[in-house]
Motif scaffolding. Structure first.
Motif, PDB file in Angstrom:
ATOM      1  N   ILE A 749       6.654  -0.645   5.703  1.00 25.99           N
ATOM      2  CA  ILE A 749       6.585   0.427   4.697  1.00 25.99           C
ATOM      3  C   ILE A 749       7.782   0.365   3.753  1.00 25.99           C
ATOM      4  O   ILE A 749       7.647   0.587   2.547  1.00 25.99           O
ATOM      5  N   SER A 750       8.972   0.038   4.303  1.00 23.85           N
ATOM      6  CA  SER A 750      10.174  -0.038   3.454  1.00 23.85           C
ATOM      7  C   SER A 750      10.068  -1.142   2.415  1.00 23.85           C
ATOM      8  O   SER A 750      10.692  -1.058   1.356  1.00 23.85           O
ATOM      9  N   ASN A 751       9.321  -2.191   2.732  1.00 19.64           N
ATOM     10  CA  ASN A 751       9.233  -3.342   1.830  1.00 19.64           C
ATOM     11  C   ASN A 751       7.831  -3.515   1.250  1.00 19.64           C
ATOM     12  O   ASN A 751       7.438  -4.626   0.876  1.00 19.64           O
ATOM     13  N   LEU A 752       7.105  -2.422   1.182  1.00 18.89           N
ATOM     14  CA  LEU A 752       5.716  -2.473   0.724  1.00 18.89           C
ATOM     15  C   LEU A 752       5.612  -2.980  -0.713  1.00 18.89           C
ATOM     16  O   LEU A 752       4.655  -3.673  -1.071  1.00 18.89           O
ATOM     17  N   THR A 753       6.590  -2.638  -1.542  1.00 18.10           N
ATOM     18  CA  THR A 753       6.537  -3.085  -2.943  1.00 18.10           C
ATOM     19  C   THR A 753       6.637  -4.614  -3.047  1.00 18.10           C
ATOM     20  O   THR A 753       6.121  -5.204  -3.994  1.00 18.10           O
ATOM     21  N   ILE A 754       7.298  -5.246  -2.063  1.00 19.36           N
ATOM     22  CA  ILE A 754       7.388  -6.721  -2.052  1.00 19.36           C
ATOM     23  C   ILE A 754       6.114  -7.321  -1.451  1.00 19.36           C
ATOM     24  O   ILE A 754       5.565  -8.300  -1.957  1.00 19.36           O
ATOM     25  N   LEU A 755       5.613  -6.725  -0.377  1.00 16.44           N
ATOM     26  CA  LEU A 755       4.499  -7.301   0.381  1.00 16.44           C
ATOM     27  C   LEU A 755       3.153  -7.112  -0.310  1.00 16.44           C
ATOM     28  O   LEU A 755       2.304  -8.023  -0.310  1.00 16.44           O
ATOM     29  N   LEU A 756       2.930  -5.936  -0.903  1.00 15.04           N
ATOM     30  CA  LEU A 756       1.587  -5.542  -1.344  1.00 15.04           C
ATOM     31  C   LEU A 756       0.933  -6.525  -2.329  1.00 15.04           C
ATOM     32  O   LEU A 756      -0.255  -6.829  -2.192  1.00 15.04           O
ATOM     33  N   PRO A 757       1.665  -7.064  -3.304  1.00 17.01           N
ATOM     34  CA  PRO A 757       0.978  -7.977  -4.256  1.00 17.01           C
ATOM     35  C   PRO A 757       0.478  -9.276  -3.617  1.00 17.01           C
ATOM     36  O   PRO A 757      -0.329  -9.986  -4.225  1.00 17.01           O
ATOM     37  N   TYR A 758       0.945  -9.599  -2.394  1.00 15.62           N
ATOM     38  CA  TYR A 758       0.630 -10.908  -1.809  1.00 15.62           C
ATOM     39  C   TYR A 758      -0.201 -10.810  -0.537  1.00 15.62           C
ATOM     40  O   TYR A 758      -0.323 -11.782   0.195  1.00 15.62           O
ATOM     41  N   ILE A 759      -0.769  -9.647  -0.244  1.00 14.83           N
ATOM     42  CA  ILE A 759      -1.597  -9.529   0.960  1.00 14.83           C
ATOM     43  C   ILE A 759      -3.056  -9.367   0.557  1.00 14.83           C
ATOM     44  O   ILE A 759      -3.372  -8.898  -0.532  1.00 14.83           O
ATOM     45  N   SER A 760      -3.949  -9.754   1.470  1.00  7.97           N
ATOM     46  CA  SER A 760      -5.391  -9.693   1.196  1.00  7.97           C
ATOM     47  C   SER A 760      -5.882  -8.253   1.266  1.00  7.97           C
ATOM     48  O   SER A 760      -5.186  -7.366   1.765  1.00  7.97           O
ATOM     49  N   LEU A 761      -7.105  -8.039   0.780  1.00 10.60           N
ATOM     50  CA  LEU A 761      -7.696  -6.695   0.822  1.00 10.60           C
ATOM     51  C   LEU A 761      -7.898  -6.219   2.260  1.00 10.60           C
ATOM     52  O   LEU A 761      -7.765  -5.020   2.555  1.00 10.60           O
ATOM     53  N   LYS A 762      -8.190  -7.165   3.159  1.00 11.12           N
ATOM     54  CA  LYS A 762      -8.329  -6.812   4.574  1.00 11.12           C
ATOM     55  C   LYS A 762      -7.025  -6.236   5.111  1.00 11.12           C
ATOM     56  O   LYS A 762      -7.003  -5.257   5.860  1.00 11.12           O
ATOM     57  N   ASP A 763      -5.921  -6.885   4.717  1.00  5.06           N
ATOM     58  CA  ASP A 763      -4.612  -6.407   5.175  1.00  5.06           C
ATOM     59  C   ASP A 763      -4.264  -5.048   4.553  1.00  5.06           C
ATOM     60  O   ASP A 763      -3.622  -4.215   5.177  1.00  5.06           O
ATOM     61  N   VAL A 764      -4.690  -4.842   3.319  1.00  7.61           N
ATOM     62  CA  VAL A 764      -4.465  -3.530   2.675  1.00  7.61           C
ATOM     63  C   VAL A 764      -5.206  -2.453   3.452  1.00  7.61           C
ATOM     64  O   VAL A 764      -4.669  -1.374   3.721  1.00  7.61           O
ATOM     65  N   GLU A 765      -6.461  -2.775   3.828  1.00  2.00           N
ATOM     66  CA  GLU A 765      -7.245  -1.817   4.627  1.00  2.00           C
ATOM     67  C   GLU A 765      -6.571  -1.551   5.970  1.00  2.00           C
ATOM     68  O   GLU A 765      -6.539  -0.421   6.459  1.00  2.00           O
ATOM     69  N   TYR A 766      -6.015  -2.604   6.567  1.00  2.00           N
ATOM     70  CA  TYR A 766      -5.310  -2.451   7.849  1.00  2.00           C
ATOM     71  C   TYR A 766      -4.124  -1.497   7.686  1.00  2.00           C
ATOM     72  O   TYR A 766      -3.926  -0.586   8.496  1.00  2.00           O
ATOM     73  N   ILE A 767      -3.330  -1.688   6.631  1.00  2.00           N
ATOM     74  CA  ILE A 767      -2.172  -0.808   6.392  1.00  2.00           C
ATOM     75  C   ILE A 767      -2.640   0.638   6.190  1.00  2.00           C
ATOM     76  O   ILE A 767      -2.056   1.579   6.724  1.00  2.00           O
ATOM     77  N   ALA A 768      -3.725   0.802   5.422  1.00  2.00           N
ATOM     78  CA  ALA A 768      -4.255   2.153   5.172  1.00  2.00           C
ATOM     79  C   ALA A 768      -4.706   2.807   6.470  1.00  2.00           C
ATOM     80  O   ALA A 768      -4.440   4.000   6.702  1.00  2.00           O
ATOM     81  N   ASN A 769      -5.381   2.048   7.332  1.00  2.00           N
ATOM     82  CA  ASN A 769      -5.847   2.606   8.610  1.00  2.00           C
ATOM     83  C   ASN A 769      -4.677   3.025   9.499  1.00  2.00           C
ATOM     84  O   ASN A 769      -4.691   4.099  10.100  1.00  2.00           O
ATOM     85  N   VAL A 770      -3.673   2.144   9.592  1.00  2.00           N
ATOM     86  CA  VAL A 770      -2.500   2.462  10.427  1.00  2.00           C
ATOM     87  C   VAL A 770      -1.760   3.669   9.854  1.00  2.00           C
ATOM     88  O   VAL A 770      -1.306   4.544  10.590  1.00  2.00           O
ATOM     89  N   LEU A 771      -1.659   3.714   8.525  1.00  2.00           N
ATOM     90  CA  LEU A 771      -0.990   4.843   7.857  1.00  2.00           C
ATOM     91  C   LEU A 771      -1.666   6.158   8.238  1.00  2.00           C
ATOM     92  O   LEU A 771      -0.998   7.139   8.595  1.00  2.00           O
ATOM     93  N   LEU A 772      -2.984   6.170   8.219  1.00  2.00           N
ATOM     94  CA  LEU A 772      -3.718   7.389   8.559  1.00  2.00           C
ATOM     95  C   LEU A 772      -3.547   7.736  10.038  1.00  2.00           C
ATOM     96  O   LEU A 772      -3.315   8.898  10.393  1.00  2.00           O
TER      97      LEU A 772
END
Length: 1504
Positions: A749-772
């Protein structure tokens, strides 16, 4: 008759008369005026005293009942008004000393029997005797009796406090009174030895026990409140005063000195003979050592008493020349503690943990007193006294370090105090100190962690200032290299200690830090690495050493271009040595092939953690130094030739860390990944570091970035999926299986601005699920987390939700919304969940590209494939909107069919929890499709769900209110109108009203609950905003409004209602909902019509015509509601705005049609009756409304509209009736200042209408009523004066009551200019001012009080000058109080403290100067008082030394008053003022002549 009654005395003395008759005769004789006896009162007192004394001397045998009656008779006589009046008139009446002895004996019996029954009367007698001076002489004349009484009462109080019974006030009131009497007598004693003997023999032990029990008792509600809050504190203070005066008077210091300094005795003998030697210290020690209470209590009492006695001793005798005596007293008092026995070799296990805690607390208090009194002077002790103090403290330190008590906070604090006294006290045992208090200490609890960190911080600061930091860490290294106590050795540096270390490292010379680092690296290289393989103990040592290296390298000052070259070269050498001597051997050790079972060995896990921690530290520091210091040459650059082109291109490990091959690194990574610990976390950090370095290149390697981001997420996925985690204190070396998920999630979460542009949509969904998931668990996790500095997964997720970054991460925002909708779907009952047609399933379908709207603009498209790609893109973009349109239609159909999904209470609670999470989203920043999705979800929850019958109605109302609140948040967004792409506006309104009317049948019995009112407000706000949106869009406005109006008119408020007695169906909840909708619609449409331009008047007429049936239906609903309302029940609050809107609509129509004076000209008769009935009901309820703000505001708004048409008043009523009702409301007990502030606007509007539409005669009557009310209803005479007096007794009420009263009085005086004709009314203000406190007030409150008083005085001066001349003495008295207060607050002090506070005093002094100037310039008649004003000023000036700035203002002001003084006044002042004040006046007058008068004459000379 007199002759008959004179024989009473003989009957009282006669043995033949029964005791019952004697008591009756005695009572009669006391109260009867017809009984004539010489000196009757004294005779009767003597008789009862003799009877009691004889009984206790075992002469007559009396029944217990008779004895109790004799005591009761004595008590009645002592407390009788007759006796008090006789004593006041000067008559001499006394008691015999024997009665005091009897009272003491009776109390002694109660002590020995340990029962306090039937002593209430005796205590009452004691209280009466002690509080009456002429009777108390039986105790005060014989001090021994008073001492005995005090001793007995103290023992009784101790028995009561030690028991489980409730504590009463009688005994403690008498005890407090007895203490006060004894302290008075004690001060009059001339022989301090005698007082010491009395107190040490009889009072010392009971007083110390009493003080301990008062302090230690766990008070309960059953205990008397006065004892708990006041008497206990007063008695403790009295005990301390008694012991201070008796044990440590100035006259006894020589005895203490002779006893404590034995060598002094020899010197004194040479000078002459000694008097008999008193041994006060030995006496006190003996009394403390003897068993004066139960053994279980004795240790605690002594521990608490020792520090008190030492404090009193220091208060009495602590001077620079007496410091050695004070120290010897410390050592003797320490000898009374059980700790001294342990120091002398007593077994440690004789003390329980609780005993240790008490003893250490006592020792801590003693050492605190030594430190604060500056008793220990290191140089003086060494040179003059052969280090006697140092030796004592040294033994104390040895005892404390040798008997570790790491679970007790006071143990750490004692060692900290010893180190603060002199670090050499603990220096010889520094290694043991470091081990027991830091490295091996098991201080895991928060209460012990703080004092432990304070001690270690003191060590850091001490050795840092001494520039001996390497010496300290040499010992730390020695301890770390000892065999570890166990696997659970706590981390070396906690978060708090790391901060303290950083502070010290920033102050230290770089070479000292490098010395420490070299020492650790060398020890690691030579001692630890060779013995590592297979040794768990060595692996634990390595991890501790690695964590220290990490802490130092990460917190030391970075190299830069101004760093000396020698330091840079040493740092390069250190990093090279660290890489070759530690990291490389570790890598070689870890890469060796191992069997599967070997991989779980503890030593391997810890070695892996250490290796990866050191690698990460090395890479991070090397990179930083390379960036910040141009002189720094990285070891990687030296070995650049060895780095293969492939490794550099693919960013392999050798590109960062020289000497490590890729194959070796892969095996190390495989091993590290098998442990969810420090090593795995360090791998993630290294990968993140790699991403940062790639991004710093001119051309970033996209594929490498994607692989790295995917690796970080994959690394922690399995641990996060388990859902088990613990808070993490951010210590990288102490990550375990349970803290790893928290650390991993924090990194992501602290480095989300670095990670987010380079991860797949599946990984984005994974982060969203864990966040919830983590947000859902956040509340429970917060409750379980008691560590202040620790972070948890829930806290990390909440931090992201609250940040401004999340709305910028649009893909994650969209994915989180999808995840949230899926969670809502999962809460539905199983049958509903399987239905694919339900809205929630469609809104979270995985096959729909909800994110396409975000990603499409950033996709690179080949020009050759542009056309086909464009078509596909349009299809993909249109698919979500088609789905949304389909869902919207589905919601409308489901709402019309009325087949909602039934939710249980638990499901409803879970839905509410998810709605709260949804509220954390920035709903106003959603993209159009997401905004529409969110709107449809909320609408679906409102329209297509239904609570089960057993569900809490208040919970359901809260759920519905939250949904409407979130809909309003969406409406505030920039994409709110996107809803109209999938919905007709009128359909939304119909769906909302249909669902809510259907749900309203559940709420018929909760219409008076605040949640219902809140729910109505939320629905109203939503409808108003939505209707406003329809109008602002300017598309099909008329059509949508027309459809909604038709729908509302067709609604009947009888949905789901039971048959009433009248045979009609009526649902009051539905009625209120409909009224609210009617009101909102009328309000919005009316505003719209008013804003229409002239060109569109035709459509305005159409809409006005459409409003007619709405208004008619509204009238019918109101009438139905009023008819169904239970008699004597208050009006539903929802009705009032509706009727107000109706009346406004009727009046606006009347204005359009041409005003006619008669109401019947523009209103139908039934409508007039409705308004009049409503008006009467509101006037009836208004005074009883209390603090119900919602009702009051609505009612006052209705009255504002109603009173604008005086012709509507029923019968012969006038505006006066409304004024009376408002007056009654405002004088009610529930109306506070806050309530008045809240409805101030509505009140003002009503009064404006009343005064603007009334006749001249009514206006005069209202004003007279108001002024009478000010006098009669306590604003002046009673309320302001009494309230101010009451508020003055409680400082906390000054700002809330006193200041508003003063502001009100000032405002009334200003507004009453020319109206307040009675001077008495104005002069009453002075009596209010005299009660206002101006001393002992906090500075912030002083300013507001001062300004309030000043404003009242200035209002009188400006607006009522005639009254002022008649009340000049009162004015001057009030103003003089202001002057005195400014002088008191503005006196010269050593340290002015807060400059803001001083500015306040200066402003007040300036106002005083202005008032003086105004009096001199504008009020000529005050000339006669000028001498009096000056005399008052100089009298006060003589008492204080003013601060120059304050004095300047006051002096300038008084100079203007001196201008009014004539020569006769000056002579009068010089003669009449007292000697000291006269000198002050002369100085003032001389300065006046020299500065002010000369300047004034100079100005006049040049004035035309």
């Amino acid at each position: 008759m007199a002759a008959i009654y004179s024989g009473i005395y003989l009957k009282l003395k006669s043995a033949k008369t029964s005791w019952e008759d004697k008591l009756k005769l005695a009572r009669f004789a006391w109260i009867s005026h017809q009984c004539v006896l010489p000196n009757k009162e004294q005779v009767l007192l003597d008789w009862v005293s003799h009877a009691l004394v004889s009984y206790y001397n075992k002469k007559p045998e009396l029944e217990d009942e008779v004895v109790e009656k004799l005591w009761a008779y004595l008590d009645n006589v002592i407390h009788s008004k007759r006796l008090q009046n006789l004593l006041k008139s000067g008559k001499t009446i006394g008691l015999s000393f024997s009665i005091a002895q009897v009272i003491n004996e009776r109390l002694s019996e109660a002590c020995s029997q340990k029962t306090q029954q039937n002593i209430g009367t005796v205590l009452s007698c004691s209280s009466g005797i002690l509080s009456t001076p002429s009777l108390s002489i039986i105790y005060t004349a014989k001090c021994e009796l008073l001492v005995d009484l005090l001793s007995k009462l103290s023992k009784l109080a101790c028995q009561q406090l030690a028991s489980d019974n409730a504590v009463g006030s009688q005994l403690f009131s008498v005890l407090q009174l007895t203490f006060a009497q004894y302290l008075l007598i004690q001060r009059q004693q001339t022989n301090p030895n005698r007082v010491f003997g009395q107190v040490s023999s009889h009072l010392l032990q009971p007083c110390l026990l009493l003080r301990h029990l008062l302090t230690a008792r766990s008070w309960t509600q059953a205990d008397d409140n006065h004892v708990r809050q006041h008497l206990s504190r007063e008695i403790r203070n009295q005990v301390e005063t008694l012991l201070q005066a008796a044990l440590f008077p100035p006259e006894l210091f020589s005895s203490y000195k002779e006893e404590l300094l034995p060598e002094q005795e020899v010197q004194e003998k040479k000078k002459g003979a000694l008097k008999s030697l008193l041994l006060p210290v030995k006496t006190v020690q003996t009394k403390l050592g003897s068993g004066f209470c139960e053994p279980a209590l004795h240790g605690a009492v002594v521990a608490g008493s020792v520090s008190l006695l030492y404090k009193l001793f220091l208060d009495a005798y602590c001077k620079a020349e007496n410091h050695l005596v004070c120290f010897h007293m410390l050592s003797r008092l320490f000898g009374c503690l059980r700790l001294s026995g342990i120091q002398q070799g007593m077994r440690e296990d004789t003390l329980s943990p609780a005993d240790w805690s008490m003893e250490l607390l006592a020792l801590e208090q003693l050492l605190n007193l030594v430190l604060s009194s500056d008793i220990y002077n290191v140089a003086s002790d060494r040179i003059r006294h052969k280090e006697v103090q140092f030796g004592f403290y040294r033994k104390l330190a040895q005892m404390l370090i040798g008997h570790s008590q790491a679970s007790i906070p006071a143990w750490f604090r004692c060692l900290k105090l010893l180190m603060s006294l002199n670090h050499l006290i603990v220096e010889p045992d520094l290694d043991d100190l470091v081990a027991s208090t830091w490295v091996d200490a098991k201080a895991s609890e928060q209460r012990t962690k703080k004092p432990q960190e304070a001690l270690i911080s003191t060590m850091f600061q001490t050795y840092s200032k001494l520039r001996q930091f390497p010496r300290l860490f040499e010992e730390v290294l020695t301890v770390l290299c000892r065999p570890a106590a166990d696997e659970l050795r706590l981390p070396v540096f906690s978060a708090g200690l790391t901060v303290k270390l950083r502070e010290c490292l920033l102050e230290l010379p770089p070479n000292q830090i490098l010395d420490i680092l070299c020492l650790f690296v060398e020890k690691c290289q030579t001692l630890i690495i060779p013995a590592l393989e297979g040794s768990a103990d060595t692996a634990l040592k390595l991890l501790s050493v690695s964590s220290v290296l990490h802490a130092f390298l990460f917190n030391m000052r970075s190299l830069d271009d101004v760093t000396p070259s020698s330091v840079v070269l040493r740092t390069q050498s250190l990093l090279a040595k660290m890489q070759k001597g530690i990291i490389q051997p570790l890598m070689e050790l870890l890469q060796a092939p191992r069997r599967k079972e070997e991989k779980s060995d503890l030593w391997l896990r810890k070695a892996s953690d250490s290796a990866l921690l050191l690698v990460y530290t090395w890479v991070e520091v090397d990179t930083l130094f390379g960036v910040s210091c141009s002189k720094y040459v990285s070891p990687t650059a030296e070995m650049a030739g060895a780095v293969t082109e492939l490794a550099a291109r693919h960013w392999g490990i050798s590109a960062f860390l020289p000497g490590v091959e890729e194959q070796c690194w892969e095996r190390v990574m495989e091993l590290a990944n098998s442990f969810a610990s420090t090593s795995k976390y360090c791998l993630e950090l290294l990968t993140l570091q790699k991403m940062k370095m790639i991004l710093m290149q001119t051309k970033a390697d996209l594929q490498a970035l994607q692989h790295a981001a995917a690796f970080i997420l994959k690394s922690g996925r399995s641990s996060m999926s388990r859902g088990e985690s613990e808070p993490w204190d951010e210590d990288i070396s102490a990550i375990s299986d349970l803290t790893y998920p928290t650390a991993h999630w924090h990194l992501v979460i602290s480095n989300l601005t670095i990670l987010l542009p380079y991860i797949s949509l599946k990984d984005v969904e994974y982060i969203a699920n864990v966040l919830l998931e983590t947000l859902v668990l956040a509340k429970a996790q917060e409750a379980a987390t008691d560590q202040e500095s620790a972070i948890s997964t829930g806290n990390v997720s909440l931090g992201l939700m609250y940040s401004s970054f999340l709305p910028e991460m649009k893909v994650l925002h969209c994915a989180f919304l999808t995840s949230l909708i899926r969670q809502f779907t999962g809460l539905l009952p199983a049958a509903a969940r399987d239905s694919v047609d339900l809205p929630l399933q469609q809104l979270s379908a995985g096959s729909i590209p909800w994110h396409e709207e975000i990603l499409a603009p950033f996709r690179p498209v080949d020009p050759l494939e542009a056309l086909s790609e464009n078509k596909l893109l349009k299809d993909e973009l249109s698919l979500p909107w088609k789905t949304l349109e389909k869902v919207a239609q589905c919601i409308v159909l489901l709402a019309q069919n009325g087949c909602p999904v039934i939710l249980k209470e638990s499901q409803l609670e879970n839905c509410l929890g998810l709605l709260e999470i949804a509220s954390l989203l920035k709903l106003d920043s959603l993209l159009p499709s997401d905004c529409t999705r969110c709107f449809l979800v909320l609408l679906s929850l409102l329209a297509n769900t239904k609570a089960s019958v057993s569900c809490s109605k208040q919970l359901l109302l809260k759920f519905l209110s939250t949904c409407f609140h979130l809909l309003r948040c969406l409406q505030a967004g920039r994409n709110a109108s996107s809803v109209f792409k999938v919905f007709h506006a009128s359909d939304v309104l119909e769906v909302v009203m249909t669902s809510q009317l259907r749900a309203s049948k559940f709420f018929t019995d909760v219409l008076t609950v605040p949640v219902w009112a809140q729910y109505l407000q939320e629905v109203q706000a939503f409808l108003e905003n939505f209707l406003q949106m329809i109008i602002e869009r300017r598309q099909s406005v008329r059509l949508n409004l027309e459809k909604f109006m038709s729908f509302l008119v067709s609604c009947k408020p009888d949905i789901g209602a039971a048959k009433s007695k009248g045979g009609k169906n009526w649902n009051p909840a539905a009625g209120q909902l409909l009224l609210m909708a009617f009101t909102t619609l009328c309000h919005v449409v009316t505003l719209y019509l008013q804003q229409l331009p002239e060109k569109k008047l035709q459509s305005a007429d159409v809409l006005s015509a459409l409003l007619e049936p709405v208004v008619l239906q509204m009238v019918r609903t109101v009438e139905h509601g009023l008819q169904s309302n239970t008699p004597n029940q208050p009006l539903p609050v929802a009705f009032i705005p509706s009727v107000t809107t109706l009346l406004k609509a009727d009046l606006s129509r009347a204005v359009r049609k041409g005003w006619q004076k008669e109401p019947s000209g523009f209103l139908e008769q039934p409508r007039i009756k409705l308004y009049q009935k409503f008006y009467s009901q509101i006037l009836k309820e208004l005074p009883c409304a209390g603090s119900n703000l919602q009702f009051l505001q609505s009612a006052l708004q209705f009255l504002t509209v109603f009173c604008s048409v005086p012709e509507l008043y029923p019968g012969k009523e006038t505006a006066l009736v409304v004024v009376f009702a408002i007056k009654k409301l405002l004088t009610g007990p529930a109306i506070t200042t806050q309530v008045i502030h809240s409805m101030e606007e509505e009140l003002t509007e009503v009064l404006v209408q009343l005064l603007g539409n009334c006749s001249a005669e009514e206006f005069y009557t209202i004003m007279r009523l108001v002024l009478q009310g000010l006098e009669m209803r306590n604003v002046w005479q009673q309320n302001a004066k009494m309230q101010t007096k009451e508020a003055c007794q409680d400082q906390s009420l000054i700002s809330t009551i006193v200041v508003p009263i003063l502001e009100t009085v000032a405002a009334l005086l200003r507004q009453g200019e020319g109206v307040l004709l009675n001077p008495h009314h104005v002069s009453l203000a002075f009596s209010i001012l005299l009660t206002v406190p101006l001393d002992h007030v906090k500075t912030e409150e002083y300013r507001s009080v001062f300004l309030g008083v000043h404003e009242v005085l200035f209002s009188i001066v400006q607006c009522h000058p005639k009254v002022l001349l008649k009340a000049a003495p009162s004015f001057l008295n009030s103003f003089h109080r202001l002057v005195v207060s400014v002088m008191h607050e503005g006196r010269q002090k050593g340290d002015r403290g807060n400059t803001d506070e001083f500015e306040v005093i200066l402003k007040c002094a300036h106002l005083v100067e202005r008032m003086y100037t105004h009096i001199a310039a504008e009020m000529e008649d005050f000339t006669v008082f000028s001498a009096f004003i000056v005399a008052q000023y100089v009298t006060e000036l003589q008492k204080v030394t003013l601060h120059p700035a304050v004095k300047k203002h006051l002096t300038e002001g008084i100079y203007h008053i001196l201008d009014l003084c004539i020569e006769r006044d000056i002579k009068f002042l010089n003669v009449s003022l007292p000697a000291g004040v006269r000198e002050v006046f002369k100085d003032l007058y001389n300065d006046y002549n020299h500065y002010h008068k000369a300047k004034k004459q100079g100005e006049e000379k040049y004035t035309a």
